[in-house]
Write a protein that holds these residues in place. Structure first.
Motif, mmCIF file in Angstrom:
data_model
loop_
_atom_site.group_PDB
_atom_site.id
_atom_site.type_symbol
_atom_site.label_atom_id
_atom_site.label_comp_id
_atom_site.label_asym_id
_atom_site.label_seq_id
_atom_site.Cartn_x
_atom_site.Cartn_y
_atom_site.Cartn_z
ATOM 1 N N GLU A 201 1.796 -2.286 -12.269
ATOM 2 C CA GLU A 201 0.435 -2.524 -12.750
ATOM 3 C C GLU A 201 -0.568 -1.588 -12.076
ATOM 4 O O GLU A 201 -1.497 -1.074 -12.729
ATOM 5 N N MET A 202 -0.398 -1.372 -10.763
ATOM 6 C CA MET A 202 -1.301 -0.447 -10.068
ATOM 7 C C MET A 202 -1.204 0.954 -10.658
ATOM 8 O O MET A 202 -2.218 1.623 -10.908
ATOM 9 N N GLN A 203 0.024 1.403 -10.883
ATOM 10 C CA GLN A 203 0.225 2.766 -11.359
ATOM 11 C C GLN A 203 -0.127 2.924 -12.831
ATOM 12 O O GLN A 203 -0.480 4.023 -13.274
ATOM 13 N N ALA A 204 -0.066 1.842 -13.598
ATOM 14 C CA ALA A 204 -0.515 1.905 -14.992
ATOM 15 C C ALA A 204 -2.020 2.178 -15.047
ATOM 16 O O ALA A 204 -2.492 2.982 -15.867
ATOM 17 N N ARG B 87 -0.968 7.713 -8.604
ATOM 18 C CA ARG B 87 -1.060 6.623 -7.636
ATOM 19 C C ARG B 87 -2.526 6.314 -7.359
ATOM 20 O O ARG B 87 -3.404 7.158 -7.554
ATOM 21 N N LEU B 88 -2.766 5.127 -6.848
ATOM 22 C CA LEU B 88 -4.148 4.714 -6.607
ATOM 23 C C LEU B 88 -4.836 5.543 -5.521
ATOM 24 O O LEU B 88 -6.061 5.677 -5.537
ATOM 25 N N CYS B 89 -4.075 6.105 -4.587
ATOM 26 C CA CYS B 89 -4.703 6.911 -3.542
ATOM 27 C C CYS B 89 -5.412 8.135 -4.122
ATOM 28 O O CYS B 89 -6.293 8.711 -3.482
ATOM 29 N N GLU B 90 -5.031 8.529 -5.346
ATOM 30 C CA GLU B 90 -5.611 9.707 -5.980
ATOM 31 C C GLU B 90 -6.820 9.366 -6.854
ATOM 32 O O GLU B 90 -7.522 10.261 -7.334
ATOM 33 N N VAL B 91 -7.038 8.067 -7.082
ATOM 34 C CA VAL B 91 -8.086 7.628 -7.997
ATOM 35 C C VAL B 91 -9.432 7.580 -7.278
ATOM 36 O O VAL B 91 -9.532 7.054 -6.157
ATOM 37 N N ASN B 92 -10.469 8.111 -7.920
ATOM 38 C CA ASN B 92 -11.828 7.993 -7.413
ATOM 39 C C ASN B 92 -12.333 6.584 -7.717
ATOM 40 O O ASN B 92 -12.340 6.157 -8.872
ATOM 41 N N THR C 122 0.812 -1.213 0.000
ATOM 42 C CA THR C 122 0.000 0.000 0.000
ATOM 43 C C THR C 122 0.847 1.266 0.000
ATOM 44 O O THR C 122 0.376 2.321 -0.432
ATOM 45 N N ASP C 123 2.090 1.180 0.473
ATOM 46 C CA ASP C 123 2.901 2.394 0.650
ATOM 47 C C ASP C 123 3.190 3.100 -0.659
ATOM 48 O O ASP C 123 3.085 4.324 -0.762
ATOM 49 N N HIS C 124 3.542 2.332 -1.709
ATOM 50 C CA HIS C 124 3.925 2.980 -2.967
ATOM 51 C C HIS C 124 2.735 3.603 -3.690
ATOM 52 O O HIS C 124 2.916 4.364 -4.645
ATOM 53 N N GLU C 125 1.504 3.301 -3.225
ATOM 54 C CA GLU C 125 0.314 3.920 -3.814
ATOM 55 C C GLU C 125 -0.247 5.045 -2.950
ATOM 56 O O GLU C 125 -1.384 5.471 -3.134
ATOM 57 N N GLY C 126 0.572 5.526 -1.993
ATOM 58 C CA GLY C 126 0.122 6.611 -1.126
ATOM 59 C C GLY C 126 -0.835 6.170 -0.055
ATOM 60 O O GLY C 126 -1.609 6.982 0.478
ATOM 61 N N GLU D 175 -9.685 -5.206 -20.139
ATOM 62 C CA GLU D 175 -9.316 -5.486 -21.526
ATOM 63 C C GLU D 175 -7.895 -5.022 -21.824
ATOM 64 O O GLU D 175 -7.127 -5.712 -22.488
ATOM 65 N N GLU D 176 -7.515 -3.858 -21.298
ATOM 66 C CA GLU D 176 -6.198 -3.295 -21.610
ATOM 67 C C GLU D 176 -5.090 -3.855 -20.734
ATOM 68 O O GLU D 176 -3.978 -4.130 -21.226
ATOM 69 N N PHE D 177 -5.360 -4.036 -19.436
ATOM 70 C CA PHE D 177 -4.279 -4.375 -18.505
ATOM 71 C C PHE D 177 -4.348 -5.801 -17.963
ATOM 72 O O PHE D 177 -3.389 -6.273 -17.353
#
Length: 402
Positions: free
Chosen positions: A241-244, A253-258, A45-49, A271-273
């Motif tokens: 993969e998370m950051q893609a 980072r995922l912490c910023e994603v709604n 979880t750390d690298h995704e904020g 489909e893409e990832f």
């Protein structure tokens, strides 16, 4: 910070130093110390904020250092060949990637940027942090190098989180490992700490005094028989993969994603990832919530709730994060160790993959009445010395003149 050192350790370090560099003499010498760490909660979880709970452990890098009057750092690490790093350049040296020399040069670059004037020194050190076992021996080495350079080069010691950030940049840019900040922060802070990495420049931290054994459980880490360093590419693929997916949704980072945006776009993201990348994102949000709930449980000394949530975390890492098995096949050392541990615990305590995963170690919270038998049986199945009972250490990385 402690300015004392047990006589047995001092004697051992003095012998190591004099074997490598000659008599210590009457001049002052510097004692450096940096502990290993255990990730208590917050798997990738750390690298995704995200949020993490980590603990410094009662294993460490310890060393003696003194100036040598040259422009070269010489490091004698017990059990390894002497290394020498000339400080004429503090830029990245590609041939040093993945070596201790890269950590010396990287930390020298960081301390020099804080106002230090690089000068050579000799350092003899011993390490009780198991190498390649996921207890952050590299972060401990970085912390020890950083504190030694600050003291020897006349630099005001950085605050623990700042030193951790210096160490992380060294690991990322010089050593070549795309790690988050948890390992270094745990090493530099000491004790049991909650960390919030949403603001990467100014992470929030909070510490708690807690001895798991006072609540009937021992922290046991078990080496699974595979060096996690061999799975660097597998490890790098997790944040990759998370950051893609985060980037596809317009963020770093995922912490910023709604999460509503993620839910809306799941079919296109799949489909893409691919399935695994989507599942790893699901793990992030689930695990991040489990961190907060486990911290609340620890603060209220509710060990039963903590253990239940820890079991849920382990299941998520295995099913969604998928950092337990590097390649499906006959050899599945981490899953094998997890299965054996569950077989012994039989519904009591908790067990989960530990740290980066794939190899390294598993973590178990073992009821005190089962500890001796647990270690004996795991060692029988995985090899003598595979299992060890650990305690949380209050000491973070420090340097002190003797």
């Amino acid at each position: 910070m402690s300015d004392s050192i047990c006589p047995e350790l001092l004697s051992h370090l003095t012998e190591l130093f004099e074997d490598a560099f000659g008599p210590v003499g009457d001049g002052r010498v510097l004692h450096v110390h940096a502990p290993g760490r255990s990730e208590i909660s917050g798997n990738h979880t750390d690298h995704e904020g995200g949020h993490v709970i980590a603990a410094a452990l009662d294993v460490a890098v310890d060393g003696l250092a003194r100036p040598n009057g040259t422009n070269t750092v010489r490091v004698a690490s017990e059990g390894y060949p002497l290394i020498e790093v000339n400080l004429d350049t503090l830029d990245v040296v590609e041939d040093e990637e993945g070596t201790t020399a890269s950590l010396v040069r990287g930390m020298a670059h960081e301390v020099a940027a804080n106002g230090g004037t690089p000068v050579g020194f000799d350092l003899a050190m011993t390490c009780t942090v198991p190498s390649g076992g996921g207890l952050s021996s590299s972060a401990a080495v970085e912390g020890a190098f950083g504190r030694a350079m600050e003291a020897l080069w006349g630099v005001t010691p950085a605050e623990p989180v700042a030193l951790a950030q210096m160490s992380q940049r060294t690991e990322n840019n010089y050593y070549g490992k795309p790690c988050g900040l948890m390992d270094q922060a745990a090493v530099c802070l000491g004790g049991l700490a909650f960390m919030d990495f949403e603001d990467s420049a100014n992470p929030k931290t909070q510490k708690l005094e807690l001895d798991f054994e006072k609540y009937g459980h021992a922290l046991v880490l078990v080496k699974v028989g595979a060096d996690h360093a061999a799975s660097t590419d597998d490890y790098a693929a997790v944040p990759g993969e998370m950051q893609a997916i985060a980037a596809k949704l317009g963020h770093a980072r995922l912490c910023e994603v709604n999460r509503t945006d993620f839910d809306r776009d799941v079919p296109a993201l799949r489909e893409e990832f691919g399935d695994r990348a989507v599942l790893r994102c699901i793990h992030y949000w689930y695990e991040n919530d489990l961190v907060d709930r486990r911290w609340e449980a620890l603060q209220s000394a509710n060990i039963d709730a903590f253990l239940s949530l820890t079991r849920a975390s382990g299941a998520s890492s295995a099913m969604y994060l998928q950092n337990v098995v590097a390649e499906l096949g006959r050899e599945q050392p981490a899953m094998y160790a997890l299965g054996l541990a569950e077989h012994i615990l039989n519904g009591r305590g908790a067990v989960r993959i530990h740290g980066g995963g794939f190899g390294g170690t598993i973590q178990a919270f073992v009821p005190l009445d089962l500890v001796d038998g647990f270690i004996e049986r795991m060692d029988y199945w995985l090899g003598s010395g595979s299992s060890r009972r650990y305690k949380v250490s209050d000491e973070g990385a420090f340097a002190a003149w003797l």
